[in-house]
Design a protein around this motif. Sequence first.
Motif: not given
Length: 496
Positions: A361-390
């Motif tokens: 539950i706390s990890q979901l709270v921690f991660l729920h804002m991470r996506f909003h950086g995606y809308g500000e510019g294209a993520w690299s494949d590395s950023a996508v991997r980190r999103y999935v890995a985290d």
Amino acid sequence: MTSSHESRGEQATDTSEEALAQLVRAQNTISGLAPVLVDLVAAFDAAGHALYLVGGSVRDALLGRLGNDLDFTTPARPDVVKELLDAQCEVVWDTGIEYGTVSAQHRGQQIEITTFRSDLYDGDSRNPEVTFGDTLEGDLVRRDFTINAMAVRLTMVDGELASEFHDSAGGLADLSRRVLDTPGTPEQSFNDDPLRMLRAARFVSQLEFSVAKRVQDAMTDMAGQISRITAERVHVELNKLIGGADPSAGIDLLVETGLGAIVLPEVGALKMTEDEHKQHKDVYRHSLQVMRQAIDQEDPEQGPDLVLRWAALLHDIGKPDTKELKEGGGVSFHHHEVVGAKLARKRLKELKFSKSDVSDISQLVFLHMRFHGYGEGAWSDSAVRRYVADAGDLLPRLHKLVRADSTTRNPKKAGRLQRTYDDLEKRIAEIAEKEDLARVRPDLDGDEIMRILDLRPGPDVGRAWSFLKELRLEHGPLEREEATRLLREWWAGEQA
């Protein structure tokens, strides 16, 4: 089904169409249980002891939602009940016999039979001095709510199962009106057992009922009494509330009565925090809406996802502590997800949640804002991997939480947010086709690391493993030779 009504005035003689329909429904449900019950009822009849279906089982039969757990009450003392069940049932256990309860498994049903009780409470704990009673009415009046204070006497008549409905507290009328009230005064009921205040909020969620005004007033006046209840019991009731059909209504009742300030203070505190989008009365209302929208995404066949629901409710609890006024108006809540995750961990630990639930539950709270950086510019494949890995195994829930977090009333903005997240999920799927994103691990395992670098087990192996994982996240899968070369170069630098 014949009926016996006593006390509680006009409500006890409810003959509305809804009440009559509920009685017919209960009769049909109980008749359908005849193959399970006839031998048990016949045994009690033969022994000269009345047997009553009671409490939540009667309520659920009236509502047409009776499950596989059946609750009964009887004037027979516990040792007699055990003897009768031993002769009829496949499995019998008496772990609750000191409280007058004997349980059994009988023809696929879980059965619990409790001797009439007329308990005395000391006003300090919720544990009564167990006293067995002699009357059905005395047993029913001590129960939490009128809808749980109805009983059906079961007997055998000419070889057929017969039933008689007893409703001395007016529960049928309250059930028809979808109102929670207490058999006696709510003050006495809640003083006997303060947990009943949380049960009221739980039933509001599960049954989608409202509470009588006198019940809500008593909950407000007596909220502080909940401190007599252990964290473990509070945790159980809150989980049942969150897993209900309308948890927002249950949470609302807790907050409005002041109980929320004691058991979930971080949630009530959101009422004081303005939504930066000015689309909601406050962040509290936004959080309830996010929880509702998260629930809408659940798979009905899987049942309630308590981790997702809790994460949705708590996702913004860091906002009160991070609120800052902007120049020219408005507010901001920078890093509220970091603060919120810490607050969630603290609260859930205090409520005795499991380690895995606290972490998820706390990890979901921690991660729920991470996506909003995606809308500000294209993520690299590395950023996508980190999103999935985290996110790890929480990724499906994170997808739902992020989508639920869009509560704007601007259809264009809402559509843009959903399309952006659609694009991110598409990116994840495209990368996953080429590599195993579900388990992002280094290209070399620990044994290979020790062999290549001539190391023994220890911290250096862990550091090397972390280095290779960072390479994997940054560049994707590497050929073995390339991974080995980069590992040696890194190690040489570490030794310099």
